[in-house]
Structure formats: C-alpha cells, structure tokens
Scaffold this motif. Structure first.
Motif, mmCIF file in Angstrom:
data_model
loop_
_atom_site.group_PDB
_atom_site.id
_atom_site.type_symbol
_atom_site.label_atom_id
_atom_site.label_comp_id
_atom_site.label_asym_id
_atom_site.label_seq_id
_atom_site.Cartn_x
_atom_site.Cartn_y
_atom_site.Cartn_z
ATOM 1 N N GLU A 10 0.811 -1.214 0.000
ATOM 2 C CA GLU A 10 0.000 0.000 0.000
ATOM 3 C C GLU A 10 0.848 1.269 0.000
ATOM 4 O OE1 GLU A 10 -2.557 -0.105 3.367
ATOM 5 O OE2 GLU A 10 -3.367 -2.083 2.915
ATOM 6 N N ARG A 11 2.094 1.154 0.455
ATOM 7 C CA ARG A 11 2.938 2.326 0.614
ATOM 8 C C ARG A 11 4.385 1.909 0.424
ATOM 9 N NH1 ARG A 11 0.253 5.588 2.054
ATOM 10 N NH2 ARG A 11 -0.048 5.852 4.276
ATOM 11 N N ASP A 12 5.168 2.734 -0.241
ATOM 12 C CA ASP A 12 6.602 2.489 -0.385
ATOM 13 C C ASP A 12 7.425 3.332 0.580
ATOM 14 O OD1 ASP A 12 6.333 0.645 -2.469
ATOM 15 O OD2 ASP A 12 6.209 2.248 -3.958
ATOM 16 N N LYS A 13 6.845 4.441 1.035
ATOM 17 C CA LYS A 13 7.611 5.420 1.796
ATOM 18 C C LYS A 13 6.746 6.072 2.863
ATOM 19 C CE LYS A 13 10.616 9.466 0.979
ATOM 20 N NZ LYS A 13 11.811 8.875 1.594
ATOM 21 N N SER A 14 7.365 6.482 3.949
ATOM 22 C CA SER A 14 6.663 7.149 5.038
ATOM 23 C C SER A 14 6.088 8.495 4.602
ATOM 24 C CB SER A 14 7.633 7.361 6.209
ATOM 25 O OG SER A 14 7.093 8.247 7.164
ATOM 26 N N LEU A 15 5.032 8.903 5.272
ATOM 27 C CA LEU A 15 4.434 10.218 5.056
ATOM 28 C C LEU A 15 5.134 11.311 5.860
ATOM 29 C CD1 LEU A 15 0.618 9.318 5.178
ATOM 30 C CD2 LEU A 15 2.019 9.743 3.147
ATOM 31 N N CYS A 16 6.104 10.948 6.705
ATOM 32 C CA CYS A 16 6.808 11.929 7.534
ATOM 33 C C CYS A 16 7.479 12.981 6.652
ATOM 34 C CB CYS A 16 7.862 11.224 8.397
ATOM 35 S SG CYS A 16 8.851 12.338 9.415
#
Length: 394
Positions: A366-372
């Motif tokens: 669902e995600r490759d990278k953090s939203l930070c």
C-alpha cells in the motif's frame, strides 16, 4: 570461487542474540512522555501496542532510567518496584501483537534536569549546563561503579518484566557518552585522557549487564559515532570502541547514532529546527536558556534518506558485530540499501510516529515510503505526550 551472498530481506525474520524477530525493523527509542509519576500508563502501553500491531519486529521503550538521578525528565520512568507491574502489562501487550520489546537503559548524566530532580547532574567533568544555567558534578569512581551496577540490576528487572532485549544508552552525551567525549571529559585520572580510559565506563557497564543476564535476553548498545560538536567524540574513536565491545562479547548488536543533547541535538534528526515550538514547550529557567542560546544550540541540517550511512560504513568496516542503521530510514528502498551495505537491522523513529502501521502498509504494497515530512515538530511534544502533530489526537 563462491557466489556473492544476496542481501537479506529486511521484512523477513532475523536473529538478534537469543531472540528471533519477525523482521529486521526496530522502533528506535523515542521518549514517549507518557509516564506520569514515573509509572507506566495505559497510554504508554497503547503507544507501543500500536507499533507492534503495525508490523515492527521490535519496539523500544524509552527511556528507562537506571536510577532516580539518571532521569532526563522529572516524570520519566525509572526502575523501582512500583513500576514493574506496569512494565509487565506493556510487554504482554506487545507480545500479544507478535512483536518483541526492548527496554532502553541509561543514566542521563549531564542531560539530567538538576533543578527538577533536586540534585546536581553527574558528568565526566564539571561543566555549565547552558539550558538550565546550572553546574554539573564530576562523577566519582564510586558513582561510575554504582551506575554500572544499576544498569545490571535494571537488566535483570527487565527480564522479570518480560522484555526480550535491553539497549544500553551510550550516546547523545548522556552519562556514558560524556566520558567518551574529549570535549566533555577533561579528567586527569584513569577515566580521562586516552580513549581506553574514556571508554572504561562504557565497557564496564556493558560487561556488568552481560554478566547479569547471560544469554537470556539480547543486549544492544546505542553508540554515538559523532557528537556533532567541535572537539567531541568522532567516528574513528567510535570504531575502536565498537571493536572493544565486539572483542569483549558483551553486546549482541550496536545501534549507531549521533548528536549531543547538550550541544547539538538536531544533528541526529536533520530537517527543520522547530525553535519556537521548543521554547513554547518548556518551563523557566529552561525556556530562558532556549531563548538565549537556542539559535546556536538548535541548528537545522538538510534532511536526506539514510543520512548517517557514510559514517556508519566506517563502523561496518571495523567490526563483524551486527549493526543497526538509524537515521532517515523511511522506505523499503532505504531498508534494502541498509541490507546491501551489510547492516543487519534498521531503526525507525519519526516514520513510525507518523504511521505506526507503516511496516504493515509496506508489506501489503500500500505504501513504499513514510508520510513523515521531517518538520520535527514532534520533538517538543516529548515534554507532554510524544506524537506526530500532523495526526489528529484521538
């Protein structure tokens, strides 16, 4: 000629000392600000339960001071009989979610808030603590022996409470780190001068803990590579300390860190420096100290992924001991990079504050990278309740 070995998958199980983790991702220790009266709260348990449910291999409870004078905040947890039932509830909650749990053990040393705790902060040498405008007290040989023993006693209590690992805090110019730093350690006795002397408290403490716990739990050390301050501890000396720890067999892994809570705290974090938020979160006289010297102390550094990798490579070349890469681990790509560079584990902090379920999301595609976004406005929240300010409370 043998075929070169491929890098391990960071999301597959791995061995850390006597413990098998479900993956190679550790939640780095970040003081949670959820220990009213220096005791475990339901909020603290939920904080770590969410990280465990979110897929991390191991979460780290920070900061578990080995003595009352070793706290870096008045209401911080320290090892005492009243705290143990809550810690057992915490480890049970994490284990129920399938993760392991570590307790970060340490003594704040010169970082301790002397005015709040009612006693002088201990350090390798007497010095001025600019933020609180107070003087530290040079630790005696008896203090060093006591604090090493208290680490060992705390590690035994951690076993009683169900922890899978302990992490010894040898970084950020806390007590042990203040001895390692040539800038902070001006002693003329057998604990000062050459590196072997300055490293004695670290080696003594690690050995005391290993002798106390044997192979019942994993033992990690969190070691500074660079204080980020002129005249401070630097990577060449860190490599030698890592060699000594490896030769002694006292630790199962080293987590590599940087920066000084006294002289350059943002050196570890990189990204924006939220000076206004820091001042707003503090009480006098610390607020005044931040207002007076904050611009010099709380500097900003450009953020990039895996920002400690270049220094960490030098430690990787010096030892065969398992190493944990910290700093800008925000994606599957950076995890894979760490594995390809020979690191056995990675540690995340801000990324998991933003999304405690990040590892599950990456595994699910669902995600490759953090939203930070590395705004670092989470940092001043440690004085009340550590959180990502971009996530609505509740």
């Amino acid at each position: 000629m043998s075929e070169p070995q491929s890098a391990p998958d960071p999301l597959q199980p791995a061995r850390l000392g006597p413990v098998t983790l479900r993956n190679r991702v550790l939640k780095a220790a970040t003081f949670e600000g959820r220990t009213p009266k220096s005791l475990v709260s339901d909020d603290l348990i939920e904080f770590h339960r969410q990280v465990a449910a979110g897929g991390a291999g191991m979460t780290t409870v920070a900061y578990c001071a080995v003595s009352p004078d070793g706290r870096s905040a008045k209401h911080q947890l320290y090892w005492r009989p009243e705290a143990l039932p809550g810690l057992r509830r915490l480890t049970d909650a994490v284990h129920d979610e399938g993760a392991a749990v570590s307790a970060q053990l340490g003594h704040a040393g010169p970082v301790a808030p002397a005015l709040e705790l009612g006693s002088p902060a201990l350090s390798a040498s007497r010095r001025l603590h600019a933020a609180s405008m107070s003087l530290t007290k040079a630790a005696s040989a008896a203090d060093i022996d006591r604090i090493a023993r208290q680490h060992a006693e705390a590690a035994e209590k951690a076993i009683e409470c169900g922890f899978d690992a302990v992490e010894l805090h040898f970084g950020h110019n806390y007590f042990i780190s203040s001895f390692l730093s040539p800038n902070l350690n001006r002693r003329k006795d057998s604990y000062g001068g050459e590196l072997r002397n300055r490293a004695r408290p670290a080696l003594q403490t690690a050995r005391a803990v290993r002798d106390a716990v044997g192979d019942r739990i994993a033992v990690l050390a969190k070691l500074n590579m660079d204080d980020g301050a002129p005249g401070g501890f630097w990577v060449d000396e860190a490599a030698q300390v890592a060699r000594w720890l490896e030769a002694d067999g006292s630790v199962d892994a080293i987590e590599l860190t940087a920066g000084s809570s006294l002289r350059n705290p943002m050196y570890l974090f990189r990204g924006d420096a939220p000076l206004q938020e820091f001042a707003g979160a503090m009480k006098q006289p610390v607020k005044l100290g931040v207002q007076l010297v904050g611009k010099a102390l709380i500097r900003s550094y450009p953020y990039e992924d895996a920002f400690l990798l270049e220094q960490a490579r030098q430690i990787r070349a010096a030892v065969r001991l398992p190493l944990v890469l910290l700093g800008g681990i925000t994606s599957k790509e950076t995890m894979d990079l760490a594995m390809s560079e020979g690191f056995q584990f990675v540690a995340m902090a801000r990324a998991l504050l933003r999304e405690p379920d990040l590892i599950n999301r990456i595994q699910a595609g669902e995600r490759d990278k953090s939203l930070c976004i590395h705004c670092n406005k989470c940092m001043p929240t440690i004085y009340r309740r550590t959180r990502c300010v971009l996530v609505p409370e509740g």
